[in-house]
Design a protein around this motif. Structure first.
Motif, PDB file in Angstrom:
ATOM      1  N   LEU A  91       0.821  -1.211   0.000  1.00 32.02           N
ATOM      2  CA  LEU A  91       0.000   0.000   0.000  1.00 32.02           C
ATOM      3  C   LEU A  91       0.856   1.262   0.000  1.00 32.02           C
ATOM      4  O   LEU A  91       0.624   2.183  -0.790  1.00 32.02           O
ATOM      5  N   ILE A  95       1.072   0.763  -4.343  1.00 33.22           N
ATOM      6  CA  ILE A  95      -0.287   1.037  -4.835  1.00 33.22           C
ATOM      7  C   ILE A  95      -0.679   2.509  -4.702  1.00 33.22           C
ATOM      8  O   ILE A  95      -1.010   3.159  -5.700  1.00 33.22           O
ATOM      9  N   ILE A  96      -0.669   3.030  -3.496  1.00 30.26           N
ATOM     10  CA  ILE A  96      -1.147   4.402  -3.284  1.00 30.26           C
ATOM     11  C   ILE A  96      -0.235   5.441  -3.930  1.00 30.26           C
ATOM     12  O   ILE A  96      -0.721   6.320  -4.663  1.00 30.26           O
ATOM     13  N   VAL A 146      -1.295   4.908   5.842  1.00 28.69           N
ATOM     14  CA  VAL A 146      -1.314   3.446   5.795  1.00 28.69           C
ATOM     15  C   VAL A 146      -1.163   2.882   7.209  1.00 28.69           C
ATOM     16  O   VAL A 146      -1.827   1.896   7.557  1.00 28.69           O
TER      17      VAL A 146
END
Length: 165
Positions: A91, A95-96, A146
């Motif tokens: 994450l 991804i982010i 996160v």
């Protein structure tokens, strides 16, 4: 104790405390260059970042295995270390930030096309510069977000499992 001694007594985590950490940002660099390079380069940057994420998760699993020795619940604790590290890194490192840089670059290319008469190559290079310059500003907020997300969800499950042992 001397502050210098304290720093040297803490083991160095190759995945968090050295240049290797920057491999986790490879996909953001790939996204920043998306307008200028073949898509295969961008996907290659995601492969580099994904290998980094996996290597860090495996490393944390090995460290958890050593730390817990032959104690009961070792397998669960190793699994938790691997899953937590993998999810967090996926994450926070892939991804982010990849999505964020992709959207920043897409928006800047679109806006430059609407608001300037610059030739396309200039707009693309400007977009890449904007994307690259955005990376340092998004790292800390994404990391904290996160942490909050995992503390509010997945990590609650881990702590519940530990209470039942």
């Amino acid at each position: 104790m001397d502050p210098i001694e304290e720093k040297t007594s803490k083991p160095i985590d190759i995945y968090r405390d050295t240049w290797v950490r920057f491999l986790g940002y490879a996909n953001e660099v790939g996204e920043a260059f998306r307008a200028l390079v073949p898509v295969s380069f961008v996907w290659g940057s995601y492969a580099v970042a994904s290998v980094y994420v996996t290597a860090d998760a495996v490393d944390k699993g090995k460290k958890a295995a050593v730390a817990h020795g032959d104690n009961p619940g070792k397998t669960t604790r190793v699994a938790v270390a691997v899953v937590d590290t993998f999810v967090w890194q996926a994450l926070a490192s892939v991804i982010i930030p990849g999505f964020t840089i992709n959207r920043v670059c897409a928006a800047s290319l679109h806006l430059l096309g609407k608001t300037t008469k610059w030739p396309l190559p200039v707009r693309k290079w400007t977009t890449t510069a904007i994307g690259l310059s955005t990376i340092p500003f998004i790292i800390s907020p994404i990391d904290r977000s996160v942490d909050f997300l995992l503390d509010s969800s997945l990590r609650k499950i881990y702590h519940e499992e530990e209470k039942h042992k």
